[in-house]
Design a protein around this motif. Structure first.
Motif, mmCIF file in Angstrom:
data_model
loop_
_atom_site.group_PDB
_atom_site.id
_atom_site.type_symbol
_atom_site.label_atom_id
_atom_site.label_comp_id
_atom_site.label_asym_id
_atom_site.label_seq_id
_atom_site.Cartn_x
_atom_site.Cartn_y
_atom_site.Cartn_z
ATOM 1 N N ASN B 28 30.310 26.955 53.204
ATOM 2 C CA ASN B 28 30.862 27.591 54.407
ATOM 3 C C ASN B 28 31.948 28.605 54.085
ATOM 4 O OD1 ASN B 28 29.327 26.033 56.223
ATOM 5 N ND2 ASN B 28 30.734 24.313 55.902
ATOM 6 N N ASP B 29 32.096 28.920 52.814
ATOM 7 C CA ASP B 29 33.215 29.765 52.394
ATOM 8 C C ASP B 29 33.176 31.142 53.059
ATOM 9 O OD1 ASP B 29 35.499 30.500 50.750
ATOM 10 O OD2 ASP B 29 34.078 31.856 49.755
ATOM 11 N N GLN B 30 34.357 31.623 53.446
ATOM 12 C CA GLN B 30 34.476 32.939 54.087
ATOM 13 C C GLN B 30 35.347 33.877 53.259
ATOM 14 O OE1 GLN B 30 32.805 33.595 56.926
ATOM 15 N NE2 GLN B 30 32.064 31.490 57.087
ATOM 16 N N LEU B 31 35.893 33.425 52.174
ATOM 17 C CA LEU B 31 36.900 34.229 51.469
ATOM 18 C C LEU B 31 36.425 34.818 50.153
ATOM 19 C CD1 LEU B 31 40.069 32.032 52.114
ATOM 20 C CD2 LEU B 31 39.429 34.184 53.231
ATOM 21 N N GLY B 32 35.370 34.278 49.590
ATOM 22 C CA GLY B 32 34.860 34.824 48.344
ATOM 23 C C GLY B 32 35.894 34.788 47.246
ATOM 24 N N ALA B 33 35.959 35.873 46.489
ATOM 25 C CA ALA B 33 36.829 35.916 45.312
ATOM 26 C C ALA B 33 38.309 35.838 45.647
ATOM 27 C CB ALA B 33 36.530 37.177 44.500
ATOM 28 N N LEU B 34 38.652 35.955 46.942
ATOM 29 C CA LEU B 34 40.055 35.749 47.313
ATOM 30 C C LEU B 34 40.484 34.321 47.015
ATOM 31 C CD1 LEU B 34 40.281 37.723 50.680
ATOM 32 C CD2 LEU B 34 41.080 38.443 48.413
ATOM 33 N N ASN B 35 39.493 33.415 46.847
ATOM 34 C CA ASN B 35 39.815 32.051 46.435
ATOM 35 C C ASN B 35 40.488 31.991 45.064
ATOM 36 O OD1 ASN B 35 38.772 30.020 48.475
ATOM 37 N ND2 ASN B 35 36.936 31.307 48.222
ATOM 38 N N TYR B 36 40.317 33.071 44.289
ATOM 39 C CA TYR B 36 41.003 33.099 42.985
ATOM 40 C C TYR B 36 42.523 33.201 43.133
ATOM 41 C CZ TYR B 36 36.581 33.920 40.397
ATOM 42 O OH TYR B 36 35.336 33.808 39.827
ATOM 43 N N ILE B 37 42.961 33.619 44.334
ATOM 44 C CA ILE B 37 44.411 33.730 44.537
ATOM 45 C C ILE B 37 44.963 32.374 44.951
ATOM 46 C CG2 ILE B 37 46.272 34.908 45.753
ATOM 47 C CD1 ILE B 37 44.311 37.187 46.343
ATOM 48 N N THR B 38 45.673 31.742 44.051
ATOM 49 C CA THR B 38 46.276 30.437 44.349
ATOM 50 C C THR B 38 47.685 30.641 44.892
ATOM 51 O OG1 THR B 38 47.227 30.350 42.155
ATOM 52 C CG2 THR B 38 45.028 29.392 42.429
ATOM 53 N N PRO B 39 48.235 29.613 45.522
ATOM 54 C CA PRO B 39 49.646 29.713 45.921
ATOM 55 C C PRO B 39 50.543 30.099 44.737
ATOM 56 C CG PRO B 39 48.644 27.773 46.923
ATOM 57 C CD PRO B 39 47.619 28.357 45.991
ATOM 58 N N GLN B 40 50.273 29.523 43.574
ATOM 59 C CA GLN B 40 51.062 29.867 42.382
ATOM 60 C C GLN B 40 50.953 31.356 42.066
ATOM 61 O OE1 GLN B 40 48.903 27.428 42.672
ATOM 62 N NE2 GLN B 40 50.149 25.556 42.455
ATOM 63 N N LYS B 41 49.743 31.878 42.185
ATOM 64 C CA LYS B 41 49.525 33.297 41.906
ATOM 65 C C LYS B 41 50.371 34.162 42.849
ATOM 66 C CE LYS B 41 47.196 36.826 40.105
ATOM 67 N NZ LYS B 41 47.130 37.138 38.666
ATOM 68 N N ARG B 42 50.417 33.756 44.118
ATOM 69 C CA ARG B 42 51.219 34.515 45.090
ATOM 70 C C ARG B 42 52.701 34.451 44.746
ATOM 71 N NH1 ARG B 42 48.289 31.422 48.965
ATOM 72 N NH2 ARG B 42 46.360 32.518 49.495
ATOM 73 N N ALA B 43 53.139 33.245 44.405
ATOM 74 C CA ALA B 43 54.563 33.085 44.080
ATOM 75 C C ALA B 43 54.927 33.913 42.853
ATOM 76 C CB ALA B 43 54.887 31.605 43.864
ATOM 77 N N GLN B 44 54.027 33.904 41.845
ATOM 78 C CA GLN B 44 54.266 34.733 40.655
ATOM 79 C C GLN B 44 54.296 36.211 41.019
ATOM 80 O OE1 GLN B 44 51.012 33.423 38.227
ATOM 81 N NE2 GLN B 44 52.305 32.138 36.919
#
Lengths: 312, 312, 312, 312
Positions: B28-44
């Motif tokens: 049911n995924d709607q985000l595709g490769a945006l799933n590669y962005i983890t909360p940690q990635k955002r914080a970094q």
């Protein structure tokens, strides 16, 4: 609840001069109170990103008509994925089109400084005649093409009053704002983007839609104007129109709009969706976050629909 | 310059299966490769905000017709500041209206995953018939309401080739991408938002406009697809269409669009304005920054016009 | 071919007073020269319907951009007949939507009297400031809600010159108009709706499109103005802009538009498609017919797209 | 008043075959019942122009939202007559722009034959899939570019019932139609354009607006279908939707729309303004007139807003 008429109409009118920032950032300034956001302020704001958790503060674009939405967004498809259509083109694709009147009470949008006038003038003294059918020569939204990036602060009035929402017509007072600071353990500071939540969308969910211009809307009372000026906020957002409706003043229908935009040069973020961010704040027990607003680059525009992000 | 036809059309077509991410994040995924962005990635990513310096990566909304702009943005005023008008209303104000077809080669926009189909299917196997005149049931842009926040990386091909711009039809190769990494001292990593600059707008400024579908446009060659897949980028932006035009393949007109969006679930940012960010990168000698993209919440939409921000 | 500069700019300017109909039909008049159409005139026009044969004098709405069409009509579908869509609704139906900027050189339209100003005034002396973003207080198109019904007369200049079309920049003279009367055995009379054909669309078909504002367009020279005034025509149509382009006058770019609309109160029908009616006239050997124009009732509008009918 | 449920849903459904005109005018026919209008019929219609008195049968374009107008017409100005604006251009002018979704219950419009489907087919058996986002391949409005010219006949139900208006939900019966013929001394004949007045706009004026889909609307009952077929009318107009709402049938929401358009190939004129023409008919004691409808030439369109004219 403070009555909004603590002040006379004459007293409010005086704010156009006593709270004025005209000339403060030069005679050609286009940014107004956004000048309070320094590079340092932006860098500090980024340090608020701890969990890497973003929250939209935008409503969906309002495609359905309603009492607060006389000009619904038209969203139409130029191309669909129906088999007869996709077989006609070398790259099968879909595409859409939309038309929007961003102002009003239905869509989350950022008001440009050219949006409101007082006595024939806009912020910094530019004449209202600078805004023609060719758009705005001064105070236009494209001056903000690099976005608004600063510390966001949420003041959640229903939370501190332990209620689900404020009722239409309820005015928020400076004491309310300070109670929220107290509650949350923060202080609104120079360059902050301040969001004030009235619970409008919780009420919509609970009681259905109403006509805000006719039946009223909760918002900031005019007495908050000196407070906002003193705190040197950079921009002001709310889940309504920032202003309480009706204002109680015959000739100044929207004193918050008029004085913040025209006198103080404060950009407003109207009709934000603040329920999710409010929940996040409660869960994280902090009411400050990195705020990013990225308006579309609409040259000479008076506004942009936006999706303001709170990043925790 | 690498020719784009290092690969046969059959080899490119195989990428739809060999580079597929279908099912990787659930059916049911709607985000595709945006799933590669983890909360940690955002914080970094937020830690890349050092100087507090933001740069828009958006063109102005394209209101003028031209060879690459058959459906110009209509920008009209609902209310101006002409004295006769402002005297009629209780709050003198101005307001505008605009209508936009975000796809195409003129406006900076974010493609939703429902935008491109291959053999009757979109990303994750959803049928193209999910996109009707009522919009997209799957893969719609409003799945991204909380925005894209990650590390942005700029690959500036003219810079590393010591030229002002690439010519229409020039294909960028994986070796070019790696040369840029080498030059800039960075490595494209999982969850990055990758921006590739061809110098399109420098060429527009220098030589005037041209018809990109007829005369060609610089962009990534199909040979870059395995590289993009291997690096696990979250999204891909460019100052053109990402794809080189013409692609050299008769039946796959836009292989980068088709394979990244459909197979890999990569959201594309088309027609970014990358000249200012390129200058900033050179000045700061770093090609990585916090990237924030905040699409409008257009329910069931196939795209949103956006103003992507690079924050240094 | 008469040169358009038989008259000096000063002489043309004098026409604003010498050919003026201001006040002729009262100080509140909204119809201008349409007042020349009496009930008797309409009834006589109906007697021209002999064969019961109608011919459209309208181009298709111009959805494609081009040198003379910077703001193409947007035509979009709200609902199609794709099976997935029609199964969702109780009455399976299709529906569309369109957006149009009727003025310009691309669409057949009827100019309202508020469309052109001279020295701050429109027809009958109404101030140009009567036209705000709220539309036109005077001289608006909805004054014509009961339509234009009268005798239509076709003057076919290529026919009498035995050519396929006039070239861009060629000016039509009063002698040309009279030669056409002679040829056709008719006389232009009070209350007629006069159509003048230059062969523009035959030329478009034969030689492709061109930019009329840059490269010119055939049309009436300013010397025709006294003739039009003397004949007391009710309205004027052409397959171009009525005016020859360029006019040859620096400050009066469109003397026919300016003097007919502003001074004489003549409604113009721009960009008519006159090829089919021209063929019909030749076949029937008569250049007069019942003419019916039924503008949309756009309150306070400056124009309406129309489909003028010639009925033989 | 006849109940609309004199007939069972099954009986109404049979009308799709028993009242069908499919194939009657050839397998490629695009005009449907308009084929009943012969050149002779048009010429005769013109003889009804006696007083030279035209009456619009159109509402103003509906720019205000309301219960029956969820997608208001957007009417915006591209250029006004404000002095600052007109001084900038070589020819001072004003211009407007509008966007319209012609179908629905708010605007006077002409439905094309592609507007309604039954079981996947439109008039003449064309598949509903002929209508894509690229418009209609068959049954489109531009087939009517030469307009509808015929005898118009007004059936004024409130007049013959000596009432101001019919109430929402009231169904008109064949007996009502014949009573009106009797009253007016005319007979509806082959090729006529029939207008049926319910007094909708008198009721709007007297009692304010209501939501017709929710609260009902007066109109023709399904029992009128054989009558309309037998009389061989060319087109059908009304001041509402022609159909009575609710129809009383669960699966055939709009039987008049469905059977007249799909089976009989009758073009409908919805939401006409019939009060002025009704007054004219009473004054002149005749209910027949020349009728002219001139749709915009919207290629592949499903409808056109129109201003139908009655000429006496």
């Amino acid at each position: 609840m403070a009555a909004n008429t603590d002040l006379t109409e004459g007293q409010v009118r005086e704010f156009f001069s006593t709270l004025s920032n005209w000339g403060k950032w030069g005679s050609n300034d286009q940014l107004g109170a956004l000048n309070y956001i320094t590079p340092q302020k932006r860098a500090q704001a980024a340090t608020l990103v701890r969990e890497g958790y973003p929250v939209s503060m935008s409503l969906p674009l309002a495609t359905q008509p309603g009492p607060d939405n006389p000009t619904p967004v038209m969203h139409l498809m130029m191309q669909t994925g129906a088999s007869g259509e996709t077989s006609m083109v070398p790259v099968p694709y879909s595409a859409d089109y939309f038309a929007i009147a961003p102002h009003g009470l239905a869509n989350t949008h950022l008001d440009a400084l050219c949006h409101v006038f007082n006595q024939g003038k806009m912020y910094n003294g530019y004449p209202s005649s600078d805004v023609t059918t060719q758009g705005a020569k001064n105070g236009a939204i494209d001056a903000l093409k690099d976005g608004i990036i600063s510390r966001g602060v949420l003041i959640d009035i229903p939370l501190i009053k332990n209620r689900d929402w404020l009722e239409p017509g309820e005015a928020i007072s400076p004491a309310d704002l300070e109670a929220a600071e107290q509650y949350g353990g923060f202080s609104v500071e120079e360059g902050d983007v301040l969001f004030v939540r009235t619970g409008r969308h919780a009420r919509l969910k609970g009681k259905g839609s109403w006509d805000s211009f006719k039946e009223g809307m909760a918002g900031l009372g005019a007495a908050c104007l000196p407070w906002l000026h003193g705190r040197k906020i950079a921009a002001l957002g709310s889940d309504g129109a920032s202003d309480v409706l009706p204002s109680g003043y015959e000739k100044i229908m929207l004193p918050i709009h008029a004085v913040t935009i025209v006198a103080m040069g404060i950009h407003l973020l109207d009709n934000c969706m603040l329920d999710a961010v409010a929940e996040a704040c409660v869960a994280k027990k902090r009411w400050t976050f990195m705020c990013v607003v990225a308006p579309l680059v609409l040259v000479r525009g008076t506004a942009s629909p936006v999706n303001p992000l709170a990043i925790f």
